[in-house]
Design an enzyme around this catalytic site. Sequence first.
Site, PDB file in Angstrom:
ATOM      1  N   LYS A   1       0.782  -1.574   0.364  1.00 16.16           N
ATOM      2  CA  LYS A   1      -0.211   0.088  -0.240  1.00 16.16           C
ATOM      3  C   LYS A   1       0.753   1.467  -0.307  1.00 16.16           C
ATOM      4  CE  LYS A   1      -3.904  -1.747   2.524  1.00 16.16           C
ATOM      5  NZ  LYS A   1      -4.677  -1.766   3.220  1.00 16.16           N
TER       6      LYS A   1
ATOM      7  N   HIS B   1       0.420   7.161   2.639  1.00 16.74           N
ATOM      8  CA  HIS B   1      -0.295   8.216   2.953  1.00 16.74           C
ATOM      9  C   HIS B   1      -0.798   9.210   3.981  1.00 16.74           C
ATOM     10  CE1 HIS B   1      -3.312   6.614   5.790  1.00 16.74           C
ATOM     11  NE2 HIS B   1      -3.641   4.994   4.588  1.00 16.74           N
TER      12      HIS B   1
ATOM     13  N   HIS C   1      -0.677   8.182   7.543  1.00 12.25           N
ATOM     14  CA  HIS C   1       0.724   7.655   8.300  1.00 12.25           C
ATOM     15  C   HIS C   1       1.085   9.189   8.412  1.00 12.25           C
ATOM     16  CE1 HIS C   1       0.014   4.000   5.814  1.00 12.25           C
ATOM     17  NE2 HIS C   1      -0.001   3.811   7.213  1.00 12.25           N
TER      18      HIS C   1
END
Length: 573
Positions: free
Chosen positions: A134, A137, A140
Amino acid sequence: MTDMMTRIAGLTAGLINTVWPSAEGTPDAGELRGLLAVPPDPALGDYAFPCFRLAKALRMAPPKIAENLCAAWTYTDIADVKPVNGYMNFFLNRANFAAETMQDILSKGESFGSSDIGNGKTVCLDYSSINIAKRFHLGHLSTTMIGHSLKRIYSFLGYSTVGINHLGDWGTQFGKMVCAYKLWGTKEEVDKGGVDELVRLYVKFHEEAEKDPSLDDQGRAWFKKIEDGDEEALSIFSWFKEITLKDTEKVYALLGVSFDSYAGESFYNDKMGRVVDALRAKNLLTVSDGATIVDLSDDNMPPCIILRSDGATLYATRDLAAAMYRQDTYHFDKCLYVVAYQQDLHFRQIFRVLEKMELPWAKDCVHVSFGMISYEGRALSTREGHVVYLEDLLGQAQKKAFDIIMEKSPNLDNKEEIARQVGIGAVIYTTLSNNRIKDIDFRWERALNFDGESGPYVQYTHARCCSVLRKAASLELPAPDWSALTDDEAQNLLRLMSRFPDVIREAADKYEPSMITRAVTDIAQAYNKYYYEHRILDGEPAGIAARVALTDAARAVIRTGLYLIGVESPERM
């Protein structure tokens, strides 16, 4: 130099014992230091001791206690004192305070505020904890920067620190990803598309599984192969991890963040049997609806599930294994988990289970929680398609900073490098500007405001200090006359800087980097006020020397403060 609050506390504690030698229950110097306050109005003094704390022990009204203490005070080289409504108010000897504070800061430079209190102690910090396959983004950002800042703070105080990126790299979703790749992916497309291609395959798997539920069984079967060490499954899985880490490493490099360990969930796959055995040995395991649990009903918590009914482990099992491994490997004095507040129950369960296992270090595990982050007034939502990827945000920050620099300082050298420092710094500063438990709404007009409480404002103040020092470098100056720093603006700046070491220790004690952000912003504002009120390079040479030295001290403290929150300090802007 012992900091001023500690000196005043020690003298006041000694004075209490001198005036009332037989009194019991009076505070010692350490306790009294914690009671010293900074009056909200500078006209009331620099520090104040509330004598209410002594009323019971001395059987005397606080105003009378304050009067007696002030009458006995003889240390006028340090401060004058005055009793005010039950408080003993201290008014520092400005010239001596300026001399001592300046000598202390200038002798230590950018190490001012550092300490050896952590020598021989180790702090483990679990932060960032990205998910494999993933993209990194905005959600985080808080865990990453709070953890990174705390690591710098503890290191600055002498602790050995271990930064751990506890990768989310285990679970059925990875079997589904391998399955999707085998069905619809190619090596060329994944090599070319990277994490974006992995996300596309994962989304396609779920779309197809809605039409053909048997795909879920295939996904579980592939994860079983990963668990069992199947060569092909592990090879693809490891490849996906490499792709993700390569992608995130670009973001970490921009943020200046690094880790000592990337041991994630999969690392503990062969270490969970020990947890189950230890719990069983303590008779802590029971079976409920087929699952193996630790009952926490006495603690008003749901059960901590250790094994599902099919024998599979869960997050809790792996976190218990991780905690035990970290203690065995690093012998930590404190283990911090920088994870959003939504996981509060999970960590309360984990820590309680460790306590029930009678592990003495369980008390040293701490959940450092934080609030949510939104973007320009909108909550982040993967399902609704409102995702802000961090690499894109940081790129945008640098571009916006570059545009502002082109407008304000078109003749500046190294504009791209300074735009990187300012843009990235603005994002980090915004993340660490408020108490960590508060939610953050990231807005560009606040983040890149050069005139408000922002990263660029503090960075610009640092650059201003550097500019003054460059101009002063050509002057031949005598020894500073510290009495030139007795005006209100200089004294306010000196007070703020003198308290900076306390702020660093308190930020460590409370796991709160925003305290340093606040302190360095206050120092920047105080310096700018001083700068506008006083002509630094005019007047008597000894006075100029003192004002230049004050500028250098402010530069050093601001630079240190920015470093501790992970922000760079441009010398020109």
